[in-house]
Scaffold this motif. Structure first.
Motif, PDB file in Angstrom:
ATOM      1  N   THR A  42       0.812  -1.220   0.000  1.00  0.00           N
ATOM      2  CA  THR A  42       0.000   0.000   0.000  1.00  0.00           C
ATOM      3  C   THR A  42       0.847   1.272   0.000  1.00  0.00           C
ATOM      4  O   THR A  42       0.380   2.329  -0.431  1.00  0.00           O
ATOM      5  N   SER A  43       2.092   1.177   0.473  1.00  0.00           N
ATOM      6  CA  SER A  43       2.942   2.368   0.541  1.00  0.00           C
ATOM      7  C   SER A  43       3.935   2.450  -0.615  1.00  0.00           C
ATOM      8  O   SER A  43       4.751   3.380  -0.662  1.00  0.00           O
ATOM      9  N   ALA A  44       3.885   1.501  -1.539  1.00  0.00           N
ATOM     10  CA  ALA A  44       4.832   1.484  -2.658  1.00  0.00           C
ATOM     11  C   ALA A  44       4.691   2.748  -3.505  1.00  0.00           C
ATOM     12  O   ALA A  44       3.585   3.135  -3.882  1.00  0.00           O
ATOM     13  N   LYS A  45       5.809   3.395  -3.794  1.00  0.00           N
ATOM     14  CA  LYS A  45       5.792   4.622  -4.572  1.00  0.00           C
ATOM     15  C   LYS A  45       5.918   4.371  -6.070  1.00  0.00           C
ATOM     16  O   LYS A  45       5.565   5.223  -6.880  1.00  0.00           O
ATOM     17  N   SER A  46       6.450   3.207  -6.432  1.00  0.00           N
ATOM     18  CA  SER A  46       6.562   2.841  -7.847  1.00  0.00           C
ATOM     19  C   SER A  46       5.622   1.670  -8.124  1.00  0.00           C
ATOM     20  O   SER A  46       5.243   0.938  -7.199  1.00  0.00           O
ATOM     21  N   PRO A  47       5.215   1.458  -9.384  1.00  0.00           N
ATOM     22  CA  PRO A  47       4.272   0.375  -9.700  1.00  0.00           C
ATOM     23  C   PRO A  47       4.800  -0.994  -9.278  1.00  0.00           C
ATOM     24  O   PRO A  47       5.981  -1.311  -9.462  1.00  0.00           O
ATOM     25  N   LEU A  48       3.933  -1.799  -8.710  1.00  0.00           N
ATOM     26  CA  LEU A  48       4.295  -3.152  -8.310  1.00  0.00           C
ATOM     27  C   LEU A  48       4.295  -4.068  -9.518  1.00  0.00           C
ATOM     28  O   LEU A  48       3.560  -3.845 -10.486  1.00  0.00           O
ATOM     29  N   ASP A  49       5.105  -5.108  -9.464  1.00  0.00           N
ATOM     30  CA  ASP A  49       5.027  -6.160 -10.475  1.00  0.00           C
ATOM     31  C   ASP A  49       3.749  -6.963 -10.227  1.00  0.00           C
ATOM     32  O   ASP A  49       3.314  -7.114  -9.073  1.00  0.00           O
ATOM     33  N   PRO A  50       3.106  -7.482 -11.292  1.00  0.00           N
ATOM     34  CA  PRO A  50       1.859  -8.249 -11.107  1.00  0.00           C
ATOM     35  C   PRO A  50       1.976  -9.422 -10.157  1.00  0.00           C
ATOM     36  O   PRO A  50       0.976  -9.841  -9.572  1.00  0.00           O
ATOM     37  N   ILE A  51       3.186  -9.974  -9.960  1.00  0.00           N
ATOM     38  CA  ILE A  51       3.310 -11.156  -9.106  1.00  0.00           C
ATOM     39  C   ILE A  51       3.370 -10.778  -7.623  1.00  0.00           C
ATOM     40  O   ILE A  51       3.159 -11.634  -6.753  1.00  0.00           O
ATOM     41  N   GLU A  52       3.644  -9.521  -7.322  1.00  0.00           N
ATOM     42  CA  GLU A  52       3.760  -9.113  -5.929  1.00  0.00           C
ATOM     43  C   GLU A  52       2.388  -9.053  -5.266  1.00  0.00           C
ATOM     44  O   GLU A  52       1.447  -8.475  -5.806  1.00  0.00           O
ATOM     45  N   GLY A  53       2.293  -9.661  -4.090  1.00  0.00           N
ATOM     46  CA  GLY A  53       1.034  -9.641  -3.372  1.00  0.00           C
ATOM     47  C   GLY A  53       0.895 -10.807  -2.419  1.00  0.00           C
ATOM     48  O   GLY A  53       1.869 -11.494  -2.091  1.00  0.00           O
ATOM     49  N   ILE A  54      -0.321 -11.019  -1.958  1.00  0.00           N
ATOM     50  CA  ILE A  54      -0.646 -12.096  -1.031  1.00  0.00           C
ATOM     51  C   ILE A  54      -1.555 -13.078  -1.747  1.00  0.00           C
ATOM     52  O   ILE A  54      -2.554 -12.684  -2.374  1.00  0.00           O
ATOM     53  N   TRP A  55      -1.215 -14.361  -1.654  1.00  0.00           N
ATOM     54  CA  TRP A  55      -1.885 -15.405  -2.416  1.00  0.00           C
ATOM     55  C   TRP A  55      -2.313 -16.552  -1.507  1.00  0.00           C
ATOM     56  O   TRP A  55      -1.658 -16.839  -0.511  1.00  0.00           O
ATOM     57  N   SER A  56      -3.402 -17.213  -1.878  1.00  0.00           N
ATOM     58  CA  SER A  56      -3.825 -18.441  -1.200  1.00  0.00           C
ATOM     59  C   SER A  56      -3.388 -19.632  -2.039  1.00  0.00           C
ATOM     60  O   SER A  56      -3.641 -19.683  -3.248  1.00  0.00           O
ATOM     61  N   LEU A  57      -2.701 -20.601  -1.409  1.00  0.00           N
ATOM     62  CA  LEU A  57      -2.094 -21.723  -2.133  1.00  0.00           C
ATOM     63  C   LEU A  57      -2.951 -22.979  -2.096  1.00  0.00           C
ATOM     64  O   LEU A  57      -3.387 -23.422  -1.027  1.00  0.00           O
ATOM     65  N   THR A  58      -3.189 -23.561  -3.265  1.00  0.00           N
ATOM     66  CA  THR A  58      -3.831 -24.871  -3.421  1.00  0.00           C
ATOM     67  C   THR A  58      -2.933 -25.713  -4.318  1.00  0.00           C
ATOM     68  O   THR A  58      -2.319 -25.177  -5.248  1.00  0.00           O
TER      69      THR A  58
END
Length: 395
Positions: A42-58
């Motif tokens: 939420t505090s990132a000043k530059s665009p995040l890469d699409p893979i960055e984030g929180i994921w649920s694993l199956t």
């Protein structure tokens, strides 16, 4: 007995995931928590890469016998929350939450970006054998990050012990993005197909591929995948899922003469057809894919008369690509496939593309000369592929 079973299940779950969780020391334990990762995002000043984030694993683990016949298949749903965060040129994966506290903070590996947006190279090493495996992980428009690991033979032998009989094991991982989400519920880049319709840089694709995009790129012009061109939307027909793009790039002059004609007349049931496009690029690569079949019906879902039903298989990423008849005439634009039926795909009839072009203030003539009619299919494909492109829509 009731107390023993949950512990036994947990033990089996850890054992099955051990090849992913217990990688060599290249990937050290991580210190991120879900809270700290949310703050980073939420505090990132530059665009995040699409893979960055929180994921649920199956994950799904499948065992095959020596003949390739499936012996067993187990699905393990939503076992962990995984965080993925940039670490220099790579991206680290880390278990944020798990039913077993001992697994929290373990690294699951690193993802290396590839030249294809939304595709990453994932590599892991197995203990105790030291065998390694690679997989291409791809992000889809439905918030999924997925990849399949073929467990190396040495590891299969170790895991199966005396029961090993030339078995094979694959593990399919699916991570569902939980955070962050865009307004449309999807993040990253949507990849589809498109094709030239006029030498001045006009391209056809599906509206759902580019609608809402902040930036559009075209790859594969004249067969060159190392060069990308910017494009903009000129017109859309959302009802029929059509969009017209135009390359808007100082490095572009014009397309070579387009070798196919447009056939707005309705094709007949039983006619041979073929499809060109770029499906499932994350796992199948950027080489163009050909599928063929017949016109199965002259109507689509629930009798929709704007579409054909065809037997040619299509996959995610084929959307917006061309449907040709046996003579290489454009007769449709690929739209979707039936999720509950085999060999049932749908294409918008070319007449609706003609209608959209006729609404333009600056109309342009459609291709008239068919330079591939009467040629063998390989020769047709060799000529037509130069005019079928990858469309990347950034959101």
């Amino acid at each position: 007995m009731n107390r023993v079973m949950p512990r036994l299940f947990l033990f089996c779950t850890i054992l099955l995931l051990w090849p992913l969780l217990s990688q060599n020391t290249v990937w050290a334990a991580c210190t991120d928590t879900e809270e700290s990762l949310r703050t980073y995002i939420t505090s990132a000043k530059s665009p995040l890469d699409p893979i960055e984030g929180i994921w649920s694993l199956t994950y799904t683990r499948t065992i095959y016998d020596s003949s390739g016949k499936q012996v067993s298949r187990k699905v393990h749903q939503d076992l962990f929350r995984v965080g993925i965060k940039r670490a220099g040129a790579l991206f680290d994966g880390c278990i944020l939450t798990a039913s077993d506290a001992k697994l929290v903070g373990r690294g699951i590996g690193q993802f290396q970006p590839t030249s294809t947006p939304g595709a990453y190279l994932f590599k892991l090493a197995f203990l105790p054998t030291g065998a390694s495996a690679k997989a291409v992980a791809g992000i889809t428009s439905k918030r999924l990050l997925s990849f399949v690991i073929a467990v190396p033979k040495e590891q299969v032998k170790h895991e199966m012990g005396d029961k090993y009989d030339n078995n094979q094991i694959t593990t399919s991982y699916q991570l569902l993005r939980l955070f962050p989400l865009s307004k449309g519920g999807a993040a990253g880049v949507l990849s589809g197909s498109g094709f030239a319709i006029a030498e001045n840089g006009m391209i056809v694709t599906n509206s759902h591929v580019v609608n809402g995009a902040t930036r559009i790129r075209v790859k594969g012009v004249e067969g060159n995948f190392s060069r990308t061109y910017s494009a903009r939307i000129v017109a859309e027909d959302a009802r029929n899922d059509l969009a017209l793009l135009r390359i808007d790039d100082p490095g572009f002059s014009k397309f070579s003469p387009i070798p196919f004609g447009v056939r707005p007349q309705i094709a007949q049931i039983g006619e041979n057809v073929f499809v060109l496009g770029y499906p499932l690029r994350a796992s199948m690569g950027d080489d163009i894919k050909l599928t063929n079949g017949i016109i199965s019906a002259t109507s689509g879902v629930r009798g929709n008369l704007t579409m054909y039903q065809i037997s040619a298989p299509i996959q995610r990423g084929n959307s917006g690509g061309p449907l040709f008849d046996a003579q290489g005439n454009l007769i449709g634009i690929i739209r979707s496939k039936h999720s509950e039926a085999e060999n049932a795909s749908y294409a918008i009839k070319a007449t609706h593309l003609v209608n959209l072009i006729e609404t333009l203030k600056d109309r342009f003539p459609l291709p008239e000369q068919n330079a591939v009619a009467g040629k063998p299919l390989p020769e047709q494909v060799a000529a037509l592929r130069q005019f079928v492109f990858i469309i990347e829509a950034f959101r």
